[in-house]
Design a protein around this motif. Structure first.
Motif, PDB file in Angstrom:
ATOM      1  N   GLU A   1      13.773  29.286  16.707  1.00 11.90           N
ATOM      2  CA  GLU A   1      12.662  29.834  17.492  1.00 11.90           C
ATOM      3  C   GLU A   1      12.236  31.181  16.906  1.00 11.90           C
ATOM      4  O   GLU A   1      13.050  32.032  16.580  1.00 11.90           O
ATOM      5  CB  GLU A   1      13.094  30.011  18.943  1.00 11.90           C
ATOM      6  N   GLY A   2      10.924  31.356  16.759  1.00 14.34           N
ATOM      7  CA  GLY A   2      10.380  32.609  16.253  1.00 14.34           C
ATOM      8  C   GLY A   2      10.257  32.696  14.749  1.00 14.34           C
ATOM      9  O   GLY A   2       9.756  33.699  14.224  1.00 14.34           O
ATOM     10  N   ASP A   3      10.711  31.662  14.027  1.00 15.03           N
ATOM     11  CA  ASP A   3      10.620  31.680  12.569  1.00 15.03           C
ATOM     12  C   ASP A   3       9.181  31.557  12.093  1.00 15.03           C
ATOM     13  O   ASP A   3       8.395  30.758  12.636  1.00 15.03           O
ATOM     14  CB  ASP A   3      11.403  30.500  11.963  1.00 15.03           C
ATOM     15  N   MET A   4       8.845  32.306  11.044  1.00 17.27           N
ATOM     16  CA  MET A   4       7.644  32.005  10.283  1.00 17.27           C
ATOM     17  C   MET A   4       7.928  30.727   9.494  1.00 17.27           C
ATOM     18  O   MET A   4       9.036  30.529   8.983  1.00 17.27           O
ATOM     19  CB  MET A   4       7.291  33.141   9.330  1.00 17.27           C
TER      20      MET A   4
ATOM     21  N   ALA B   1       0.337  17.134  10.368  1.00 14.53           N
ATOM     22  CA  ALA B   1       1.359  16.210  10.854  1.00 14.53           C
ATOM     23  C   ALA B   1       2.747  16.810  10.674  1.00 14.53           C
ATOM     24  O   ALA B   1       3.627  16.670  11.550  1.00 14.53           O
ATOM     25  CB  ALA B   1       1.255  14.875  10.114  1.00 14.53           C
ATOM     26  N   ALA B   2       2.977  17.499   9.553  1.00 14.36           N
ATOM     27  CA  ALA B   2       4.277  18.130   9.320  1.00 14.36           C
ATOM     28  C   ALA B   2       4.565  19.199  10.358  1.00 14.36           C
ATOM     29  O   ALA B   2       5.713  19.370  10.787  1.00 14.36           O
ATOM     30  CB  ALA B   2       4.320  18.724   7.912  1.00 14.36           C
ATOM     31  N   ALA B   3       3.552  19.934  10.768  1.00 14.51           N
ATOM     32  CA  ALA B   3       3.748  20.950  11.816  1.00 14.51           C
ATOM     33  C   ALA B   3       4.182  20.305  13.122  1.00 14.51           C
ATOM     34  O   ALA B   3       4.995  20.875  13.872  1.00 14.51           O
ATOM     35  CB  ALA B   3       2.461  21.747  12.007  1.00 14.51           C
TER      36      ALA B   3
ATOM     37  N   PHE C   1       6.869  29.154  14.506  1.00 18.60           N
ATOM     38  CA  PHE C   1       7.455  28.189  15.442  1.00 18.60           C
ATOM     39  C   PHE C   1       7.875  28.970  16.685  1.00 18.60           C
ATOM     40  O   PHE C   1       8.894  29.656  16.685  1.00 18.60           O
ATOM     41  CB  PHE C   1       8.663  27.484  14.824  1.00 18.60           C
ATOM     42  N   GLY C   2       7.076  28.873  17.721  1.00 18.73           N
ATOM     43  CA  GLY C   2       7.335  29.647  18.934  1.00 18.73           C
ATOM     44  C   GLY C   2       6.246  30.678  19.152  1.00 18.73           C
ATOM     45  O   GLY C   2       5.087  30.468  18.778  1.00 18.73           O
TER      46      GLY C   2
ATOM     47  N   VAL D   1       2.091  22.807  16.867  1.00 19.15           N
ATOM     48  CA  VAL D   1       3.401  22.941  16.228  1.00 19.15           C
ATOM     49  C   VAL D   1       4.454  22.369  17.156  1.00 19.15           C
ATOM     50  O   VAL D   1       4.624  22.842  18.284  1.00 19.15           O
ATOM     51  CB  VAL D   1       3.715  24.409  15.895  1.00 19.15           C
ATOM     52  N   GLY D   2       5.164  21.328  16.705  1.00 20.58           N
ATOM     53  CA  GLY D   2       6.166  20.659  17.524  1.00 20.58           C
ATOM     54  C   GLY D   2       5.556  19.574  18.398  1.00 20.58           C
ATOM     55  O   GLY D   2       4.344  19.329  18.402  1.00 20.58           O
TER      56      GLY D   2
END
Length: 410
Positions: A251-254, A195-197, A276-277, A5-6
């Motif tokens: 940061e921290g979002d589902m 890829a989107a992640a 994300f995080g 992710v990222g």
């Protein structure tokens, strides 16, 4: 940070996508003729002398004609014996003939004439003067009512029924070729999901992610861009079909991404949820429960089982985890899954009480979403097809919240 992710951007990921369109060939004329033969045997078995295929995916399934529906009646009459006869506006007849691979009879009605009268004339010319005629269950109301009214006015001796017992019965039982097409579509979309992640970053919007998903499917060789591209962050992930406003990633979002597109007419439909995080304990608990519910649904799939049993199995895990009961939220507010093929949602439906018996070749999603309004939601969606001994995944489910795309497993 969650693995995979990222760390990248849209331009880099789009440049890396290669078309997978030609890996599995499209459905050909020989298979469509076999479908017609199967439908006609079914029609004779249940006493239906003719079937109306409106400009829907039923028409494409049996004849290969991809036309769509408009304000004018267009489609084909399939008799229980012989080839289909196409009915369309006269000014469309020349174009329609260029689209035909199965049958060649086209009958046109002028703008000031009744297409419904032409429909009845066509039945009579096929020597069908009575009996139960099946009408495409996806046909628009004005078409079915126009046919019925014209028949009543003419005093015709016809009865009417839905096409479901023929068209849906055939379409639910996928051939090996269809399964291969769906598998390829699902695999391509899962790669796009990964890829989107990778393009995620603080401040990216859900509209940016949706635009990426659409372009990625085009580059991967799908028939068109996304039929749907749902990207949700944070509290919005609790709403199964999203919210009418964009979100900005923090940061921290589902994160919940649900997307799909058609490949040679067969659609993909994959959902992934991840953080994300660093996941919180609450996010991890709910994600793990969702994955357990999905697996329970999978284990319930076998030939001869009622379709409703899949929902029973998945929902029992969620209720056992302290959510629900039934459709109550926090919990699972909708059915566990749906059939898939040429339409994103088609029969059989995995919902409580559905007594439809699962058969080899049936395909569908297992996606028991857990919704916590005001917090977040988790949906993991993969599809199965029924085999002689149970079920097989089209795509491997997400293995864990820390590595949602199995990158550490290669």
């Amino acid at each position: 940070m969650t693995v995979g992710v990222g760390g990248s951007d849209a331009a880099r990921e789009l440049a890396a996508i290669r078309s997978g369109r030609d890996a599995v060939p499209p459905i050909g004329t020989e298979e469509r003729l076999a479908r017609i033969d199967r439908a006609q045997r079914r029609m004779r078995e249940i006493g239906v002398p003719a079937l109306w295929l409106d400009g829907t995916t039923d028409l494409e399934y049996f004849t290969g004609v991809r036309h769509g529906q408009t304000e004018r009646m267009i489609g084909a009459l399939l008799p229980a014996h012989g080839m289909p006869v196409y009915v369309c506006p006269a000014f469309e007849a020349a174009k329609l003939r260029t689209m035909l691979t199965v049958g060649d009879a086209v009958r046109g009605w002028e703008e000031d004439e009744s297409p419904y009268a032409l429909f009845l004339d066509t039945l009579r010319d096929l020597q069908i003067h009575s009996g139960t005629i099946a009408l495409d269950e996806q046909a628009r109301f004005f078409v079915t009512e126009g046919i019925r009214a014209a028949a009543a006015e003419a005093g015709a001796d016809y009865r009417w029924t839905t096409s479901r017992a023929v068209s849906s019965w055939c379409r639910q039982r996928k051939s090996e070729h269809e399964i291969a097409l769906i598998r390829q579509a699902m695999r391509l979309t899962l790669d796009i999901q990964a890829a989107a992640a990778r393009i995620l970053r603080p401040g990216i919007t859900t509209t940016e992610v949706a635009a990426f998903l659409n372009e990625a499917h085009l580059r991967a060789g799908f028939d068109r861009g996304c039929l749907f591209a749902i990207a949700l962050f944070g509290e919005a992930t609790a709403y199964p079909h999203g919210v009418p406003h964009a979100q900005v990633l923090q940061e921290g979002d589902m994160v919940l991404v649900d997307c799909g597109a058609p490949l040679h007419g067969y659609v993909s439909d994959i959902t992934r949820s991840y953080v994300f995080g660093t996941p919180s304990d609450r996010q991890r608990q709910v994600w793990d429960l969702e994955r357990a519910a999905q697996e329970a649904g999978f284990r319930a799939v076998r030939p001869g089982a009622p379709a409703g049993r899949i929902d029973d199995a998945a929902r029992a895990v969620i209720v056992g985890g302290g959510f629900g009961p039934g459709y109550a939220v926090p919990g699972l507010p909708h059915r566990t899954g749906h059939g898939v093929g040429m339409d994103v949602h088609e029969e059989p439906y995995f919902v409580k009480g559905n007594a439809v018996t699962l058969d080899v070749g049936m395909c569908g999603s297992i996606e028991p979403t857990i919704c916590l309004y005001g917090e977040f939601g988790v949906r993991l969606e993969d599809h199965v097809h029924v085999t002689a001994t149970g079920a097989a995944w089209f795509t491997e489910p997400s293995p864990g919240l820390d590595d949602p795309f199995a990158l550490d497993r290669g």
